[in-house]
Design a protein around this motif. Structure first.
Motif, short mmCIF file in Angstrom:
data_model
loop_
_atom_site.label_atom_id
_atom_site.label_comp_id
_atom_site.label_asym_id
_atom_site.label_seq_id
_atom_site.Cartn_x
_atom_site.Cartn_y
_atom_site.Cartn_z
N LEU A 171 11.68 -8.25 -14.39
CA LEU A 171 11.36 -9.42 -13.58
C LEU A 171 11.83 -10.70 -14.27
O LEU A 171 12.46 -11.55 -13.67
CB LEU A 171 9.85 -9.48 -13.33
N LEU A 172 11.55 -10.81 -15.55
CA LEU A 172 12.04 -11.92 -16.36
C LEU A 172 12.79 -11.32 -17.53
O LEU A 172 12.34 -10.35 -18.13
CB LEU A 172 10.87 -12.74 -16.93
N SER A 173 13.92 -11.89 -17.85
CA SER A 173 14.64 -11.41 -19.02
C SER A 173 15.25 -12.58 -19.76
O SER A 173 15.55 -13.61 -19.16
CB SER A 173 15.70 -10.38 -18.64
N VAL A 175 9.59 -20.43 -11.76
CA VAL A 175 9.68 -21.54 -10.80
C VAL A 175 11.07 -21.58 -10.18
O VAL A 175 11.22 -21.73 -8.97
CB VAL A 175 9.32 -22.89 -11.46
N GLY A 176 12.09 -21.41 -10.98
CA GLY A 176 13.46 -21.41 -10.47
C GLY A 176 13.71 -20.30 -9.48
O GLY A 176 14.36 -20.50 -8.44
N SER A 177 13.18 -19.11 -9.74
CA SER A 177 13.40 -17.99 -8.82
C SER A 177 12.62 -18.19 -7.53
O SER A 177 13.06 -17.80 -6.46
CB SER A 177 13.03 -16.66 -9.47
N ARG A 178 11.45 -18.81 -7.61
CA ARG A 178 10.66 -19.09 -6.39
C ARG A 178 11.38 -20.10 -5.51
O ARG A 178 11.43 -19.96 -4.30
CB ARG A 178 9.28 -19.63 -6.74
N GLU A 179 11.92 -21.13 -6.15
CA GLU A 179 12.63 -22.16 -5.38
C GLU A 179 13.85 -21.56 -4.69
O GLU A 179 14.13 -21.86 -3.54
CB GLU A 179 13.04 -23.32 -6.29
#
Length: 150
Positions: free
Chosen positions: A62-64, A138-142
């Motif tokens: 999910l995050l890397s 936050v960047g991926s949500r936007e």
């Protein structure tokens, strides 16, 4: 040994670096090698000397975030509950320095002023990685909430 190049151990006296080096071992790991998995008991701290290691959080990464030479990873070995919070995988052949966490903590306790410096830097490292994680979320949500026109 490369330990003194790591930001975590910057300005630590050489005799203490020598003690840390005595409880460390250099390992060359092949591309694709999993160094540790999230949820495993954290027994070692790692310093990337050469190569490319990726840290991944979440089921499908999910995050890397990449680890660069000189970076410390596996810091969970130094803080409770001593479980790795991410998985680490070598993307290329990588040279790491593996430091036994229990023995490192004993050295830091024996030298409290320097131990405090190291743990304070570790707290800063954790804070900066947490901030990067927040920014990535936050960047991926936007991005995912942007309207599709095609």
């Amino acid at each position: 040994m490369f330990i003194k190049e790591a930001e975590l151990f910057h300005d630590i006296p050489s005799h203490i670096i020598d003690e840390i080096a005595a409880v460390a071992e250099e390992e060359i790991l092949p591309a694709g090698q999993v160094v540790f998995r999230a949820g495993e008991v954290a027994e070692s701290l790692y310093i990337l000397e050469d190569g490319w290691v990726n840290l991944a959080v979440g089921g499908a990464g999910l995050l890397s975030m990449p680890v660069s030479p000189g970076d410390v990873f596996g810091w969970s070995a130094l803080v409770e509950p001593n479980q790795y919070t991410a998985s680490a995988e070598c993307r290329t052949e990588s040279t790491v320095i593996k430091v036994d966490a229990n023995r490192l903590m004993h050295i830091l306790e024996k030298h409290p002023a320097e131990g405090f410096k190291v743990m304070r830097r570790l707290a800063g490292l954790i804070a900066s990685r947490l901030l990067r994680s927040y920014q990535e979320i936050v960047g991926s949500r936007e991005t995912s909430q942007m309207p599709s026109y095609g």
